[in-house]
Design an enzyme around this catalytic site. Structure first.
Site, mmCIF file in Angstrom:
data_model
loop_
_atom_site.group_PDB
_atom_site.id
_atom_site.type_symbol
_atom_site.label_atom_id
_atom_site.label_comp_id
_atom_site.label_asym_id
_atom_site.label_seq_id
_atom_site.Cartn_x
_atom_site.Cartn_y
_atom_site.Cartn_z
ATOM 1 C CB CYS A 33 21.497 3.282 -20.654
ATOM 2 S SG CYS A 33 20.721 1.679 -20.785
ATOM 3 C CG ASN A 65 17.989 0.010 -17.480
ATOM 4 O OD1 ASN A 65 17.769 1.054 -18.073
ATOM 5 N ND2 ASN A 65 19.108 -0.687 -17.613
ATOM 6 C CG HIS A 83 21.476 4.316 -16.513
ATOM 7 N ND1 HIS A 83 20.232 4.497 -17.072
ATOM 8 C CD2 HIS A 83 21.842 3.042 -16.811
ATOM 9 C CE1 HIS A 83 19.874 3.383 -17.677
ATOM 10 N NE2 HIS A 83 20.826 2.489 -17.536
HETATM 11 O O1 UT7 Z 1 21.476 -0.168 -18.630
HETATM 12 C C1 UT7 Z 1 22.744 -0.587 -19.048
HETATM 13 C C2 UT7 Z 1 23.486 -1.036 -17.945
HETATM 14 N N1 UT7 Z 1 22.964 -2.294 -17.422
HETATM 15 C C3 UT7 Z 1 23.400 -2.649 -16.270
HETATM 16 O O2 UT7 Z 1 24.134 -1.886 -15.690
HETATM 17 C C4 UT7 Z 1 23.089 -4.008 -15.691
HETATM 18 C C5 UT7 Z 1 24.310 -4.504 -14.987
HETATM 19 N N2 UT7 Z 1 24.198 -5.800 -14.358
HETATM 20 C C6 UT7 Z 1 23.431 -6.034 -13.294
HETATM 21 O O3 UT7 Z 1 22.686 -5.186 -12.863
HETATM 22 C C7 UT7 Z 1 23.560 -7.363 -12.612
HETATM 23 O O4 UT7 Z 1 24.695 -8.047 -13.104
HETATM 24 C C8 UT7 Z 1 22.309 -8.277 -12.730
HETATM 25 C C9 UT7 Z 1 21.178 -7.711 -11.916
HETATM 26 C C10 UT7 Z 1 21.896 -8.381 -14.191
HETATM 27 C C11 UT7 Z 1 22.618 -9.672 -12.203
HETATM 28 O O5 UT7 Z 1 23.079 -9.597 -10.858
HETATM 29 P P1 UT7 Z 1 24.366 -10.427 -10.405
HETATM 30 O O6 UT7 Z 1 24.548 -10.176 -8.984
HETATM 31 O O7 UT7 Z 1 25.480 -10.016 -11.340
HETATM 32 O O8 UT7 Z 1 23.904 -11.895 -10.593
HETATM 33 P P2 UT7 Z 1 24.467 -13.035 -11.564
HETATM 34 O O9 UT7 Z 1 24.164 -12.721 -12.993
HETATM 35 O O10 UT7 Z 1 25.882 -13.323 -11.206
HETATM 36 O O11 UT7 Z 1 23.597 -14.253 -11.095
HETATM 37 C C12 UT7 Z 1 23.696 -14.789 -9.782
HETATM 38 C C13 UT7 Z 1 22.737 -15.942 -9.677
HETATM 39 C C14 UT7 Z 1 22.873 -16.949 -10.807
HETATM 40 O O12 UT7 Z 1 22.641 -18.227 -10.301
HETATM 41 P P3 UT7 Z 1 23.859 -19.221 -9.983
HETATM 42 O O13 UT7 Z 1 24.582 -19.373 -11.290
HETATM 43 O O14 UT7 Z 1 24.685 -18.500 -8.949
HETATM 44 O O15 UT7 Z 1 23.177 -20.442 -9.501
HETATM 45 C C15 UT7 Z 1 21.755 -16.577 -11.738
HETATM 46 O O16 UT7 Z 1 21.301 -17.661 -12.516
HETATM 47 O O17 UT7 Z 1 21.391 -15.439 -9.729
HETATM 48 C C16 UT7 Z 1 20.701 -16.144 -10.751
HETATM 49 N N3 UT7 Z 1 19.707 -15.240 -11.326
HETATM 50 C C17 UT7 Z 1 18.458 -15.144 -10.846
HETATM 51 N N4 UT7 Z 1 17.828 -15.738 -9.833
HETATM 52 C C18 UT7 Z 1 16.552 -15.396 -9.586
HETATM 53 C C19 UT7 Z 1 19.863 -14.398 -12.368
HETATM 54 N N5 UT7 Z 1 18.715 -13.734 -12.579
HETATM 55 C C20 UT7 Z 1 17.826 -14.173 -11.654
HETATM 56 C C21 UT7 Z 1 16.495 -13.873 -11.355
HETATM 57 N N6 UT7 Z 1 15.897 -14.497 -10.321
HETATM 58 N N7 UT7 Z 1 15.799 -12.971 -12.061
#
Ligand code: UT7
Length: 329
Positions: free
Chosen positions: A116, A286, A256
């Site tokens: 990225c 993204n 970004h």
């Molecule tokens: O381009 C390079 C850089 N990339 C980035 O900067 C991405 C960085 N990361 C992020 O943007 C975020 O970490 C994400 C958007 C990928 C995830 O957000 P989060 O707030 O960190 O969520 P999480 O991974 O901790 O997941 C929270 C909950 C989980 O459920 P439980 O375990 O709490 O029951 C996930 O399974 O949300 C769940 N979850 C979803 N639910 C509905 C994860 N993805 C989804 C989804 N829809 N698409």
């Protein structure tokens, strides 16, 4: 003493595939909701390339746009660089495919891999080439078809990415010097937090690697998020320092576009009001190396920035890699 060669931004462009994929469409594909995607990422829709549409196809379309905006013909270009993590093939480079599509030959062309942060790495590379006197007019493209390396069964990643391309043409100049600073960083210790494990020399493609879906992106989202915020803030500060400018001199910050919450956290850390921060993640998702340049192109086309304004572009991505550049439009 010879006068320093300046680097002038001649023009920019952006190009997106026609096909739209909305959060509502994703609700039918994986266990997710428009509400979750929107509140956790800020993304509402993204563009997706057709099956037969390649990264070099997008690169070609965006190059035509950038040539038009620069008001030059392709034969003025003497170097092509394509930043991408979704090349048409391992080799030849996507830049070579683009060169052929543009009807050019002989001029050097190569790909640059910095995920990225690819476009910021590209600006730094082009600047060095032009300032050294090696090349005069360079076509720099960030082009991605991330949809082709996305695991469409993994809700953790498939809602985040999109396809698109941006381009900038930069030229040696005796009057202008539009690239005020570039700052780059990387830390390979975190290479296992955002990566594509299959297909390369570590895991050459076999029926087994394909069955295990190793040819799609893997990400530890939370860890990437935690690293992205401080590194993007640091990059912006370093690029500002190197440019000799102050925060108040910057008309627009272009971070970004990976997650709206990351963008807001970086702005808060730097104490930048959100009305000075460019956001288009809701309609692009993204798009890796293409994010900062497509955002800059949109900011120029919509009059958000005008000639003479200073813009800070900041990125972070797999590797990890990070970087920033202060440019005068
Ligand atoms: O381009 C390079 C850089 N990339 C980035 O900067 C991405 C960085 N990361 C992020 O943007 C975020 O970490 C994400 C958007 C990928 C995830 O957000 P989060 O707030 O960190 O969520 P999480 O991974 O901790 O997941 C929270 C909950 C989980 O459920 P439980 O375990 O709490 O029951 C996930 O399974 O949300 C769940 N979850 C979803 N639910 C509905 C994860 N993805 C989804 C989804 N829809 N698409």
């Amino acid at each position: 003493m010879n006068k320093k060669i300046g680097v002038k931004i001649l023009g920019t462009g952006s190009y997106f595939p026609k096909k739209l994929l909305t959060n509502a469409d994703l609700e039918k594909m994986v266990d997710t909701s428009d509400e979750w995607i929107n509140t956790r990422t800020g993304i509402k829709e993204r563009r997706i390339a057709e099956k037969n549409e390649t990264t070099s196809d997008l690169a070609y379309m965006v190059s035509l746009e950038a040539l038009k905006s620069s008001n030059i013909s392709p034969d003025k270009i003497d170097l092509i660089i394509v930043a991408t993590i979704t090349p048409d093939m391992f080799f030849p480079s996507t830049a070579c495919f683009l060169q052929k599509k543009l009807g050019l030959n002989s001029i050097p062309a190569f790909d640059l891999s910095a995920a990225c942060s690819g476009f910021i790495y590209g600006i730094a590379t082009v600047r060095a080439f032009i300032e050294s006197g090696l090349y005069r007019t360079v076509l720099l493209v960030g082009s991605e078809t991330l949809s082709k390396i996305t695991d469409w069964t993994d809700r953790n990643t498939c809602v985040l990415f999109g396809d698109g391309a941006g381009a900038m043409i930069l030229s040696a100049s005796e009057e202008d010097d539009n690239i005020l600073s570039t700052y780059l960083g990387a830390d390979g210790a975190y290479s296992d937090l955002l990566f594509l494990p299959g297909g390369g020399s570590a895991n050459p493609a076999t029926a087994e690697t394909v069955n295990q879906n190793l040819h799609t992106m893997k990400m530890q989202g939370k860890d990437v998020f935690k690293a992205a915020v401080p590194k993007m803030a640091l990059s912006a500060q370093k690029a500002l320092e190197l440019s000799g400018k102050k925060l108040k001199d910057i008309s627009l910050f272009i971070p970004h576009q990976a997650n709206m919450r990351i963008i807001e956290a970086v702005a808060k850390k730097l104490d930048i009001p959100m009305d000075k921060v460019f956001v288009n993640i809701h309609k692009t998702g993204n798009i890796s190396s293409a994010t900062t340049i497509t955002a800059l192109d949109e900011a120029i086309k919509t009059g958000r920035v005008k000639r003479g304004d200073l813009v800070a572009m900041v990125a972070f991505g797999g590797g990890f890699t990070w970087g920033a550049s202060v440019v005068r439009i």
